[in-house]
Design an enzyme around this catalytic site. Structure first.
Site, PDB file in Angstrom:
ATOM      1  N   THR A  28       0.849  -1.195   0.000  1.00 16.12           N
ATOM      2  CA  THR A  28       0.000   0.000   0.000  1.00 16.12           C
ATOM      3  C   THR A  28       0.887   1.249   0.000  1.00 16.12           C
ATOM      4  O   THR A  28       0.662   2.187  -0.786  1.00 16.12           O
ATOM      5  CB  THR A  28      -0.947   0.010   1.221  1.00 16.12           C
ATOM      6  OG1 THR A  28      -1.489  -1.306   1.399  1.00 16.12           O
ATOM      7  CG2 THR A  28      -2.078   1.003   1.038  1.00 16.12           C
ATOM      8  N   ASP A  80       2.182   5.385   5.961  1.00 14.93           N
ATOM      9  CA  ASP A  80       2.606   3.982   5.992  1.00 14.93           C
ATOM     10  C   ASP A  80       1.378   3.070   6.036  1.00 14.93           C
ATOM     11  O   ASP A  80       0.280   3.507   6.394  1.00 14.93           O
ATOM     12  CB  ASP A  80       3.496   3.749   7.226  1.00 14.93           C
ATOM     13  CG  ASP A  80       4.457   2.583   7.040  1.00 14.93           C
ATOM     14  OD1 ASP A  80       4.253   1.773   6.118  1.00 14.93           O
ATOM     15  OD2 ASP A  80       5.407   2.480   7.837  1.00 14.93           O
ATOM     16  N   ALA A  82      -0.552  -0.784   7.146  1.00 15.86           N
ATOM     17  CA  ALA A  82      -0.730  -1.547   8.392  1.00 15.86           C
ATOM     18  C   ALA A  82      -1.281  -2.920   8.042  1.00 15.86           C
ATOM     19  O   ALA A  82      -1.906  -3.110   6.994  1.00 15.86           O
ATOM     20  CB  ALA A  82      -1.695  -0.827   9.331  1.00 15.86           C
ATOM     21  N   GLY A  95       4.346  -6.724   8.844  1.00 13.23           N
ATOM     22  CA  GLY A  95       4.180  -7.840   7.908  1.00 13.23           C
ATOM     23  C   GLY A  95       5.293  -7.864   6.860  1.00 13.23           C
ATOM     24  O   GLY A  95       5.687  -8.923   6.373  1.00 13.23           O
ATOM     25  N   GLU A 102       9.989   1.562  10.894  1.00 14.64           N
ATOM     26  CA  GLU A 102       8.664   2.196  10.749  1.00 14.64           C
ATOM     27  C   GLU A 102       8.235   2.853  12.059  1.00 14.64           C
ATOM     28  O   GLU A 102       7.673   3.956  12.062  1.00 14.64           O
ATOM     29  CB  GLU A 102       7.624   1.148  10.337  1.00 14.64           C
ATOM     30  CG  GLU A 102       7.831   0.643   8.921  1.00 14.64           C
ATOM     31  CD  GLU A 102       6.889  -0.485   8.547  1.00 14.64           C
ATOM     32  OE1 GLU A 102       6.556  -0.580   7.360  1.00 14.64           O
ATOM     33  OE2 GLU A 102       6.495  -1.275   9.419  1.00 14.64           O
TER      34      GLU A 102
HETATM   35  C1  5RP Z   1       5.775  -3.484   6.633  1.00  7.76           C
HETATM   36  C2  5RP Z   1       4.459  -3.071   7.130  1.00  7.76           C
HETATM   37  C3  5RP Z   1       3.392  -2.845   6.120  1.00  7.76           C
HETATM   38  O1  5RP Z   1       2.994  -1.510   6.188  1.00  7.76           O
HETATM   39  C4  5RP Z   1       2.251  -3.752   6.410  1.00  7.76           C
HETATM   40  O2  5RP Z   1       2.752  -5.080   6.393  1.00  7.76           O
HETATM   41  C5  5RP Z   1       1.142  -3.616   5.371  1.00  7.76           C
HETATM   42  O3  5RP Z   1       1.619  -4.025   4.139  1.00  7.76           O
HETATM   43  P1  5RP Z   1       0.687  -4.072   2.851  1.00  7.76           P
HETATM   44  O4  5RP Z   1       0.318  -2.671   2.550  1.00  7.76           O
HETATM   45  O5  5RP Z   1       1.569  -4.698   1.799  1.00  7.76           O
HETATM   46  O6  5RP Z   1      -0.496  -4.940   3.193  1.00  7.76           O
HETATM   47  O7  5RP Z   1       4.206  -2.902   8.306  1.00  7.76           O
HETATM   48  O8  5RP Z   1       6.647  -3.811   7.681  1.00  7.76           O
END
Ligand code: 5RP
Length: 225
Positions: A28, A80, A82, A95, A102
């Site tokens: 994202t 950012d 989540a 994730g 972060e």
């Molecule tokens: C990376 C993170 C990401 O922001 C989180 O995993 C969400 O990722 P995505 O937008 O690919 O679902 O915390 O460490």
């Protein structure tokens, strides 16, 4: 635009000329980098810092210069993703394995904006395994201490089957709680374990969660709103 793109596009509208901007990590946040790059190409002047080496690379490829984090006094706006967000805007992040940087960048930010699609909104945090960054030395001891808090743990590995190493040369233990009744308390308990560097619970940090919906709408959930 898909739901992630919609959320990212809206968040990038919060960036103003002259701001110091935190660029997040993940699929994202990738779209926020993309739209920020488009605005920079069109003349927007910003100072950008990155929450991971991956993000720094993607930003530079798109013409955004990355300033070392220690060279900025604070961050005006950090955008950012989540893995989960609850109604109090508490989050699970990490994730993508970038939780420590972060969290450091979010902590230094005047405004921390989270971008997500609807699937990330939850009643209670914990279905998504909570990432915990741990030092490599003493892994078995740290693992047992985490398990004593009531979770199963998995050492994060790469697709090649070797342990995943973070940008800070640590491991990640994914902690399967299923449900976290008291996230603020758990965040502190985990960080009190020697060997833990930090965990992916972001408590009381997000100012705003921007949610892209599959029907093409965007909603903004604001702290205290
Ligand atoms: C990376 C993170 C990401 O922001 C989180 O995993 C969400 O990722 P995505 O937008 O690919 O679902 O915390 O460490």
């Amino acid at each position: 635009m898909n739901a992630k793109q919609l959320a990212a596009y809206r968040a990038v509208e919060y960036i103003q000329d002259g701001m110091i901007v935190g660029l997040g990590t993940g699929s994202t946040a990738f779209w926020a980098i993309e739209y920020t790059a488009q605005r920079v190409a069109a003349g927007l002047k910003i100072t950008a810092v990155a929450t991971s080496e991956d993000t720094a690379g993607k930003a530079r490829e798109r013409g955004i210069e990355i300033t070392p984090f220690d060279e900025v006094p604070y961050v005006d706006v950090d955008i950012d993703g989540a893995d989960e967000a609850d109604k109090d805007l508490n989050l699970i992040k990490g994730g993508g394995g970038a939780l420590l940087r972060e969290k450091i960048v979010a902590s230094a930010s005047r405004q921390f904006i989270v971008i997500a699609d609807e699937s990330k909104l939850v009643e209670k945090l914990g279905r998504f395994p909570l990432p915990v960054e741990v030092v490599i030395f003493g892994l078995e001891h740290t693992t047992r201490a985490l398990q004593s808090l009531g979770c199963k743990t998995t050492l994060r590995t790469t697709p090649g089957g070797v342990p995943f190493i973070t940008d800070n040369n640590n491991y990640i233990l994914d902690c399967h709680f299923e449900v976290i009744p008291n996230a603020p308390e758990l965040e502190k308990k985990i960080n009190a374990i020697t060997g833990v560097v930090d965990n992916g619970l972001f408590i009381n940090m997000a100012e705003r969660v921007i949610v892209g919906c599959n029907d093409g709408t965007v909603k903004e959930i604001v702290k205290g709103g």
